[in-house]
Design a protein around this motif. Structure first.
Motif, PDB file in Angstrom:
ATOM      1  N   CYS A  86       0.830  -1.214   0.000  1.00  0.00           N
ATOM      2  CA  CYS A  86       0.000   0.000   0.000  1.00  0.00           C
ATOM      3  C   CYS A  86       0.856   1.253   0.000  1.00  0.00           C
ATOM      4  N   ALA A  87       0.674   2.091  -1.001  1.00  0.00           N
ATOM      5  CA  ALA A  87       1.287   3.418  -0.972  1.00  0.00           C
ATOM      6  C   ALA A  87       0.546   4.293   0.041  1.00  0.00           C
ATOM      7  N   LEU A  88       1.215   5.332   0.515  1.00  0.00           N
ATOM      8  CA  LEU A  88       0.612   6.287   1.448  1.00  0.00           C
ATOM      9  C   LEU A  88       0.576   7.668   0.818  1.00  0.00           C
ATOM     10  N   LEU A  89      -0.625   8.232   0.721  1.00  0.00           N
ATOM     11  CA  LEU A  89      -0.786   9.630   0.322  1.00  0.00           C
ATOM     12  C   LEU A  89      -1.195  10.389   1.568  1.00  0.00           C
ATOM     13  N   LEU A  90      -0.383  11.382   1.957  1.00  0.00           N
ATOM     14  CA  LEU A  90      -0.550  12.079   3.232  1.00  0.00           C
ATOM     15  C   LEU A  90      -0.829  13.553   3.007  1.00  0.00           C
ATOM     16  N   ALA A  91      -1.905  14.054   3.623  1.00  0.00           N
ATOM     17  CA  ALA A  91      -2.269  15.472   3.547  1.00  0.00           C
ATOM     18  C   ALA A  91      -2.122  16.093   4.927  1.00  0.00           C
ATOM     19  N   MET A  92      -1.389  17.206   5.007  1.00  0.00           N
ATOM     20  CA  MET A  92      -1.204  17.867   6.294  1.00  0.00           C
ATOM     21  C   MET A  92      -0.594  19.242   6.087  1.00  0.00           C
ATOM     22  N   HIS A  93      -0.657  20.047   7.114  1.00  0.00           N
ATOM     23  CA  HIS A  93       0.003  21.350   7.095  1.00  0.00           C
ATOM     24  C   HIS A  93       1.426  21.166   7.586  1.00  0.00           C
ATOM     25  N   GLY A  94       2.342  21.923   7.055  1.00  0.00           N
ATOM     26  CA  GLY A  94       3.699  21.831   7.568  1.00  0.00           C
ATOM     27  C   GLY A  94       4.723  22.135   6.509  1.00  0.00           C
ATOM     28  N   GLY A  95       5.980  22.158   6.931  1.00  0.00           N
ATOM     29  CA  GLY A  95       7.080  22.440   6.030  1.00  0.00           C
ATOM     30  C   GLY A  95       8.337  22.722   6.808  1.00  0.00           C
ATOM     31  N   VAL A 152      -4.919   6.649   2.213  1.00  0.00           N
ATOM     32  CA  VAL A 152      -4.888   8.116   2.266  1.00  0.00           C
ATOM     33  C   VAL A 152      -5.088   8.523   3.713  1.00  0.00           C
ATOM     34  N   ALA A 153      -4.208   9.376   4.221  1.00  0.00           N
ATOM     35  CA  ALA A 153      -4.311   9.860   5.599  1.00  0.00           C
ATOM     36  C   ALA A 153      -4.175  11.371   5.608  1.00  0.00           C
ATOM     37  N   ALA A 154      -4.785  11.999   6.604  1.00  0.00           N
ATOM     38  CA  ALA A 154      -4.745  13.462   6.702  1.00  0.00           C
ATOM     39  C   ALA A 154      -4.887  13.865   8.153  1.00  0.00           C
ATOM     40  N   GLY A 155      -4.231  14.958   8.519  1.00  0.00           N
ATOM     41  CA  GLY A 155      -4.345  15.394   9.906  1.00  0.00           C
ATOM     42  C   GLY A 155      -4.096  16.872  10.103  1.00  0.00           C
ATOM     43  N   TYR A 156      -4.899  17.453  10.968  1.00  0.00           N
ATOM     44  CA  TYR A 156      -4.667  18.814  11.461  1.00  0.00           C
ATOM     45  C   TYR A 156      -5.188  18.878  12.888  1.00  0.00           C
ATOM     46  N   LEU A 157      -4.328  19.328  13.791  1.00  0.00           N
ATOM     47  CA  LEU A 157      -4.719  19.579  15.174  1.00  0.00           C
ATOM     48  C   LEU A 157      -4.570  21.065  15.434  1.00  0.00           C
ATOM     49  N   VAL A 158      -5.606  21.684  15.943  1.00  0.00           N
ATOM     50  CA  VAL A 158      -5.616  23.128  16.157  1.00  0.00           C
ATOM     51  C   VAL A 158      -4.370  23.541  16.937  1.00  0.00           C
ATOM     52  N   GLU A 159      -3.611  24.470  16.374  1.00  0.00           N
ATOM     53  CA  GLU A 159      -2.339  24.909  16.979  1.00  0.00           C
ATOM     54  C   GLU A 159      -2.240  26.429  16.886  1.00  0.00           C
ATOM     55  N   PRO A 160      -1.333  27.034  17.641  1.00  0.00           N
ATOM     56  CA  PRO A 160      -1.360  28.496  17.795  1.00  0.00           C
ATOM     57  C   PRO A 160      -1.057  29.294  16.541  1.00  0.00           C
ATOM     58  N   ASP A 161      -0.205  28.793  15.643  1.00  0.00           N
ATOM     59  CA  ASP A 161       0.199  29.597  14.496  1.00  0.00           C
ATOM     60  C   ASP A 161      -0.950  29.840  13.514  1.00  0.00           C
TER      61      ASP A 161
END
Length: 369
Positions: A86-95, A152-161
């Protein structure tokens, strides 16, 4: 000529302020009680708005994503050998920038090791269409026979920025409620969202995997109108909807529900209503519409996947969520909004829509038996 491959959802898992697990999301949106409350994860004393939809006792984003992927794979009945393909396609904020969170590419690699997946990964950081774009890409890979199965996985947890950016931009609702398509709406509110799904070709049935739903069609289109504002005519989102229906080979009248992108902001809700009228024609006045962001908040990069899970489960359950926060109709949004209680339905198809800054638009057409 080979028959087109059917793209099935065989395993899902989701976490939000509504609770843990896919069934908790369904129960929460059908209850229609917004999950917004004071943010206690970080200091909001300097902010205009101090509320969001956050889950207490949440883990780190890598831990939550790993747990979601494991749960989705177990739900799909994947053994260790099947996971490794299984390939993983990941969606998230960051860099790589300071304060931007974990590096998505590095985290994707770590997750494949933790969860026993293939080393083939792809990451999506395209704002609020990240997860829905990942689903569209996964469906494309499967439909043309490149792969049989994708996580397919995705994540965002409310954070201060991001909270500070949306607050400074006056995008957050100062009255503490999200009111999509309603008169008196004041803006959006953020919310936690972590989700994972297993998408696979209909060959998944050979091992006894029972599909929850299908991704019958998908469409993407850009507005090229403004960096932050949607095209008021809804042209880009309409093209995405039309593309999803065309790919599925189905007419607008099959759509029995729309889980709208609607964030409760003035311009975007009006543009989305216009897009539905353009794409669905007269059926736009009849199809049931709500935005589950009114209950679980806006999970940014993870929104598309969280809302796909909710839409599939609601359609399968035969009950459609209410549009919370309703104060009254807005004549600029002449839609059949679900405002009183969940609606029973026998519909077999639903749309889930997402839009992002920069004019990006996605539409996923979900089907159930």
């Amino acid at each position: 000529m080979a028959e087109p491959r059917v793209i099935q959802l065989t395993g899902v898992h989701a976490v939000s302020a509504l609770g843990r697990g896919a069934e908790a999301q369904l129960a929460g949106v059908l209850a229609g009680v917004p999950a917004f409350g004071p943010v206690r994860r970080f200091d909001t004393a300097a902010r205009r708005v101090t509320v969001a939809a956050t889950l207490p006792d949440v883990g780190t984003l890598p831990d939550e994503l790993a747990a979601a992927i494991d749960a989705a794979c177990r739900a799909a009945g994947l053994d260790r050998a099947q996971r490794t393909r299984c390939a993983l396609l990941l969606a998230m904020h960051g860099g790589p920038a300071p304060g931007a969170g974990p590096d998505p590419a590095a985290l994707a690699g770590q997750l494949t090791l933790r969860c026993g997946l293939s080393a083939h990964t792809r990451v999506y950081t395209s704002a609020c269409v990240s997860a829905s774009t990942a689903v569209a890409d996964a469906a494309t890979l499967i439909s043309r026979g490149d792969v049989d199965r994708v996580v397919v996985a995705a994540g965002y947890l409310v954070e201060p920025d991001q909270f500070a950016l949306f607050d400074a931009g006056r995008a957050l609702a100062v009255d503490g409620a999200v009111r999509p398509f309603s008169t008196g709406r004041r803006g959006l509110l953020l919310g936690d969202g972590v989700a994972a799904v297993v998408l696979e070709a209909s060959t998944g049935r050979r091992r006894g995997a029972e599909p929850l739903a299908t991704v019958a069609g998908w469409g993407r289109a850009g507005d090229a109108f403004h960096p932050c504002q949607p095209d008021p005519t809804g042209a880009g989102l309409a093209r995405a909807v039309e593309g999803a229906l065309r790919r599925a080979g189905l007419p607008p009248r099959v759509v029995g529900y729309v889980n709208a992108n609607a964030t409760g902001t003035t311009q975007s809700d009006v543009a989305e209503a216009a897009a539905l009228r353009r794409a669905l024609g007269g059926h736009a006045a009849e199809v049931a519409v709500s935005s589950t962001k009114s209950v679980h908040g806006h999970a940014l990069e993870a929104s598309g996947l969280l809302e796909l899970v909710i839409t599939a489960l609601a359609l399968r359950h035969g009950e459609l969520p209410v549009n919370a926060g309703w104060l009254g109709p807005d004549e600029a949004c002449p839609l059949n909004v679900i405002t009183d209680q969940p609606h029973r339905t026998t519909a077999t198809h639903a749309l889930t829509l997402n839009a992002a800054f920069g004019g990006a638009n996605t539409a996923l057409l979900v089907g159930v038996p």
